[in-house]
Design an enzyme around this catalytic site. Sequence first.
Site, PDB file in Angstrom:
ATOM      1  N   ARG A 129       0.932  -1.267  -0.032  1.00  0.00           N
ATOM      2  CA  ARG A 129      -0.051  -0.097  -0.099  1.00  0.00           C
ATOM      3  C   ARG A 129       0.798   1.540  -0.013  1.00  0.00           C
ATOM      4  O   ARG A 129       0.426   2.203  -0.933  1.00  0.00           O
ATOM      5  CB  ARG A 129      -0.838  -0.041   1.394  1.00  0.00           C
ATOM      6  CG  ARG A 129      -2.046   0.918   1.029  1.00  0.00           C
ATOM      7  CD  ARG A 129      -2.736   0.844   2.132  1.00  0.00           C
ATOM      8  NE  ARG A 129      -4.046  -0.122   2.577  1.00  0.00           N
ATOM      9  CZ  ARG A 129      -4.985   0.004   1.836  1.00  0.00           C
ATOM     10  NH1 ARG A 129      -5.380   0.845   0.915  1.00  0.00           N
ATOM     11  NH2 ARG A 129      -5.943  -1.261   1.881  1.00  0.00           N
ATOM     12  N   LYS A 169     -13.268 -13.765  -4.870  1.00  0.00           N
ATOM     13  CA  LYS A 169     -14.676 -13.866  -5.257  1.00  0.00           C
ATOM     14  C   LYS A 169     -15.583 -12.643  -5.419  1.00  0.00           C
ATOM     15  O   LYS A 169     -16.638 -12.621  -6.103  1.00  0.00           O
ATOM     16  CB  LYS A 169     -15.401 -15.030  -4.445  1.00  0.00           C
ATOM     17  CG  LYS A 169     -15.308 -14.575  -3.162  1.00  0.00           C
ATOM     18  CD  LYS A 169     -14.477 -15.189  -2.191  1.00  0.00           C
ATOM     19  CE  LYS A 169     -14.170 -14.390  -0.790  1.00  0.00           C
ATOM     20  NZ  LYS A 169     -13.033 -15.211  -0.010  1.00  0.00           N
ATOM     21  N   GLY A 214     -11.629 -21.707  -0.792  1.00  0.00           N
ATOM     22  CA  GLY A 214     -10.231 -21.688  -0.310  1.00  0.00           C
ATOM     23  C   GLY A 214      -9.408 -23.121  -0.950  1.00  0.00           C
ATOM     24  O   GLY A 214      -8.856 -22.904  -2.108  1.00  0.00           O
ATOM     25  N   GLU A 258     -12.853 -12.204   5.997  1.00  0.00           N
ATOM     26  CA  GLU A 258     -12.592 -11.281   5.296  1.00  0.00           C
ATOM     27  C   GLU A 258     -12.116 -10.045   6.165  1.00  0.00           C
ATOM     28  O   GLU A 258     -12.606  -9.729   7.385  1.00  0.00           O
ATOM     29  CB  GLU A 258     -13.663 -10.811   4.480  1.00  0.00           C
ATOM     30  CG  GLU A 258     -14.067 -12.209   3.733  1.00  0.00           C
ATOM     31  CD  GLU A 258     -12.960 -12.616   2.552  1.00  0.00           C
ATOM     32  OE1 GLU A 258     -12.243 -11.556   1.840  1.00  0.00           O
ATOM     33  OE2 GLU A 258     -12.761 -13.750   2.544  1.00  0.00           O
ATOM     34  N   LYS A 266     -19.586 -16.774  -3.792  1.00  0.00           N
ATOM     35  CA  LYS A 266     -19.079 -18.292  -4.288  1.00  0.00           C
ATOM     36  C   LYS A 266     -20.161 -19.208  -5.076  1.00  0.00           C
ATOM     37  O   LYS A 266     -19.897 -19.805  -5.995  1.00  0.00           O
ATOM     38  CB  LYS A 266     -18.687 -18.928  -3.122  1.00  0.00           C
ATOM     39  CG  LYS A 266     -17.257 -18.543  -2.369  1.00  0.00           C
ATOM     40  CD  LYS A 266     -17.092 -19.003  -1.101  1.00  0.00           C
ATOM     41  CE  LYS A 266     -15.987 -18.338  -0.433  1.00  0.00           C
ATOM     42  NZ  LYS A 266     -15.621 -18.572   1.125  1.00  0.00           N
ATOM     43  N   GLY A 313      -7.815 -19.916   5.253  1.00  0.00           N
ATOM     44  CA  GLY A 313      -6.472 -19.697   5.972  1.00  0.00           C
ATOM     45  C   GLY A 313      -5.382 -19.692   4.589  1.00  0.00           C
ATOM     46  O   GLY A 313      -5.516 -19.927   3.640  1.00  0.00           O
TER      47      GLY A 313
HETATM   48  P1  NAP Z   1      -5.690  -9.637   3.528  1.00  0.00           P
HETATM   49  O1  NAP Z   1      -5.153 -10.497   4.704  1.00  0.00           O
HETATM   50  O2  NAP Z   1      -6.651  -8.339   3.910  1.00  0.00           O
HETATM   51  O3  NAP Z   1      -4.498  -9.023   2.597  1.00  0.00           O
HETATM   52  C1  NAP Z   1      -4.693  -8.170   1.540  1.00  0.00           C
HETATM   53  C2  NAP Z   1      -3.495  -7.156   1.527  1.00  0.00           C
HETATM   54  O4  NAP Z   1      -3.687  -6.450   0.404  1.00  0.00           O
HETATM   55  C3  NAP Z   1      -3.376  -6.300   2.758  1.00  0.00           C
HETATM   56  O5  NAP Z   1      -2.178  -6.399   3.286  1.00  0.00           O
HETATM   57  C4  NAP Z   1      -3.922  -5.102   2.202  1.00  0.00           C
HETATM   58  O6  NAP Z   1      -3.127  -4.012   2.931  1.00  0.00           O
HETATM   59  C5  NAP Z   1      -3.188  -5.110   0.904  1.00  0.00           C
HETATM   60  N1  NAP Z   1      -3.809  -4.128  -0.144  1.00  0.00           N
HETATM   61  C6  NAP Z   1      -5.349  -3.856  -0.204  1.00  0.00           C
HETATM   62  N2  NAP Z   1      -5.434  -2.890  -1.185  1.00  0.00           N
HETATM   63  C7  NAP Z   1      -4.085  -2.492  -1.572  1.00  0.00           C
HETATM   64  C8  NAP Z   1      -3.726  -1.426  -2.664  1.00  0.00           C
HETATM   65  N3  NAP Z   1      -4.462  -0.805  -2.893  1.00  0.00           N
HETATM   66  N4  NAP Z   1      -2.374  -1.536  -2.557  1.00  0.00           N
HETATM   67  C9  NAP Z   1      -1.420  -2.379  -2.204  1.00  0.00           C
HETATM   68  N5  NAP Z   1      -1.986  -3.303  -1.227  1.00  0.00           N
HETATM   69  C10 NAP Z   1      -3.248  -3.386  -0.822  1.00  0.00           C
HETATM   70  O7  NAP Z   1      -6.450 -10.524   2.973  1.00  0.00           O
HETATM   71  P2  NAP Z   1      -6.258 -12.155   2.316  1.00  0.00           P
HETATM   72  O8  NAP Z   1      -7.326 -12.903   3.430  1.00  0.00           O
HETATM   73  O9  NAP Z   1      -5.038 -12.257   2.164  1.00  0.00           O
HETATM   74  O10 NAP Z   1      -7.269 -12.032   1.123  1.00  0.00           O
HETATM   75  C11 NAP Z   1      -6.957 -12.101  -0.211  1.00  0.00           C
HETATM   76  C12 NAP Z   1      -7.951 -12.158  -1.183  1.00  0.00           C
HETATM   77  O11 NAP Z   1      -8.143 -13.655  -0.927  1.00  0.00           O
HETATM   78  C13 NAP Z   1      -9.133 -11.716  -0.953  1.00  0.00           C
HETATM   79  O12 NAP Z   1      -9.884 -11.405  -2.254  1.00  0.00           O
HETATM   80  C14 NAP Z   1      -9.903 -12.725  -0.276  1.00  0.00           C
HETATM   81  O13 NAP Z   1     -11.317 -12.641  -0.606  1.00  0.00           O
HETATM   82  C15 NAP Z   1      -9.342 -14.136  -1.127  1.00  0.00           C
HETATM   83  N6  NAP Z   1      -9.488 -15.168  -0.127  1.00  0.00           N
HETATM   84  C16 NAP Z   1      -9.095 -15.232   1.294  1.00  0.00           C
HETATM   85  C17 NAP Z   1      -9.090 -16.404   2.060  1.00  0.00           C
HETATM   86  C18 NAP Z   1      -8.641 -16.426   3.330  1.00  0.00           C
HETATM   87  O14 NAP Z   1      -8.284 -17.446   3.929  1.00  0.00           O
HETATM   88  N7  NAP Z   1      -8.132 -15.209   3.826  1.00  0.00           N
HETATM   89  C19 NAP Z   1      -9.591 -17.451   1.242  1.00  0.00           C
HETATM   90  C20 NAP Z   1      -9.795 -17.624   0.009  1.00  0.00           C
HETATM   91  C21 NAP Z   1     -10.080 -16.445  -0.714  1.00  0.00           C
HETATM   92  P3  NAP Z   1      -3.778  -3.298   4.071  1.00  0.00           P
HETATM   93  O15 NAP Z   1      -3.783  -4.317   5.087  1.00  0.00           O
HETATM   94  O16 NAP Z   1      -3.109  -1.928   4.316  1.00  0.00           O
HETATM   95  O17 NAP Z   1      -5.323  -2.843   3.811  1.00  0.00           O
HETATM   96  N1  HSE Z   2     -13.595 -15.337   4.455  1.00  0.00           N
HETATM   97  C1  HSE Z   2     -13.690 -16.520   3.606  1.00  0.00           C
HETATM   98  C2  HSE Z   2     -14.394 -17.898   4.420  1.00  0.00           C
HETATM   99  C3  HSE Z   2     -12.448 -16.909   3.069  1.00  0.00           C
HETATM  100  O1  HSE Z   2     -14.286 -17.650   5.634  1.00  0.00           O
HETATM  101  O2  HSE Z   2     -14.754 -18.883   3.791  1.00  0.00           O
HETATM  102  C4  HSE Z   2     -12.618 -17.846   2.137  1.00  0.00           C
HETATM  103  O3  HSE Z   2     -13.291 -17.241   0.963  1.00  0.00           O
END
Ligand code: NAP
Ligand code: HSE
Length: 428
Positions: free
Chosen positions: A44, A106, A135, A191, A206, A303
Amino acid sequence: MTVKIGLLGFGTVASGVPFLLRENAGKIKQAAQDDIEIAKVLVRDEAEKSRLLAEGHVYNFVTDIDEIILDEEIAIVVELMGRIEPAKTFITRALQAKKHVVTANKDLLAVHGSELRTIAKENGVALYYEAAVAGGIPILRTLANSFASDKITRIMGVLNGTSNFMMTKMVDEGWTYEKALKTAQELGYAESDPTNDVEGIDAAYKAVILSQFAFGMTIDFEHVRHKGISGITPEDVAVAQELGYVIKLVGDIQETPSGISAEVSPTFLPKAHPLASVNGVMNAVFVESIGIGESMFYGPGAGQKPTAASVTADIIRIVRRLKDNTIGKDFNEFSRPLQLATAEDVRSDYYFSILTPDVQGKMLRLAEIFNAQAISFKQILQRPTDEKEARLVIVTHSMSKTQLEHVTKQLEESQEFQVSNIFKVLGD
Ligand code: NAP
Ligand code: HSE
């Protein structure tokens, strides 16, 4: 040759990608047939860059997206920032710059997927998103490839790890809603704004994507009815157990004679149903089809490492296709015109929890209201409440959405009954 990738974001999921590239380097090299290098990582701002460098991360962190989009050496952009903007703009620009894109987003795919797939096609590049649904479960490629000969009639899924984790802890260990949510966030399941997780919105996103892969139809997000877990009461949970059910947030997409219907709602599952034993952060997708019959795909739905495994598999697939010169095919090639089911064709059993003054004749009156809509009772239970009221619990036989709408209106208009909750019940 080395294929260079640009990571957008370095949060929970993104930081798991280097782990797999490092720990499974030998197998990945065999599958991809080329080396993969994380060339740049978009973060960021400068403060975030300094923080990550101080933590010992050795990547080339950049804060300007142009450093990745305009870098001709970067072949694959991996978007793991989440949300709609600026992710949509960055992905669009990457595709237009002829870069292949992998994402787990998604929210974005459910709402703007058609537009992004068109841009990818026009530019002859890949847009893959295995991690966007469930996931770590490799369900999208399974539906696209392994179900190619089969006709799917229904898909039901426990599709949100956060809400499933929360409900499991609340039911099995008596945790409060707040404690369960806080822990899910700490474990990286939720999220950044968990509203989508607990209100069924994430699971509805989803369901949109699953409907494309399973039924070839792109249903609009607005057409996916969704209700989350926040309205489930301890009484509902207790009654469900007493009647032989488990409540889970279930996504349900089915093809009826008039078209497809998609819904996410708390659902009473018979304890013997395979989805009833999906607990914690685990997800499962239960498929009914004319060939295979019933099959279930089970695994961690959220995760860091499970999700990064799906993301990394997409990256490997692109690198290998580049090597084989077969890049550019759609992730999912099954496509039919959208036909939505009519309300008469969407049928289910239902659970009603109804409060009424505990006086003579109320049960008879209730029976009259249901009978007027030709709805038949399957199970009935009455419990006194603290307020000298009765809680009447009815589980019905199958009825249509039209009947449901009519009976709900009748109950509300009667002024004698207060509907506390209505949930779907999966019949035996
Ligand atoms: P996260 O931990 O919130 O990571 C997102 C990262 O992107 C954060 O470090 C955020 O920084 C950064 N970011 C946001 N906007 C930005 C920008 N404009 N420029 C640069 N960096 C930026 O999210 P995550 O859990 O990894 O999820 C990522 C994606 O995977 C999402 O689409 C989510 O729906 C998907 N997903 C997640 C999981 C899961 O288990 N977590 C599972 C399936 C799918 P800041 O913290 O400063 O905002
Ligand atoms: N937040 C989402 C969940 C991550 O709990 O299933 C996977 O899409």
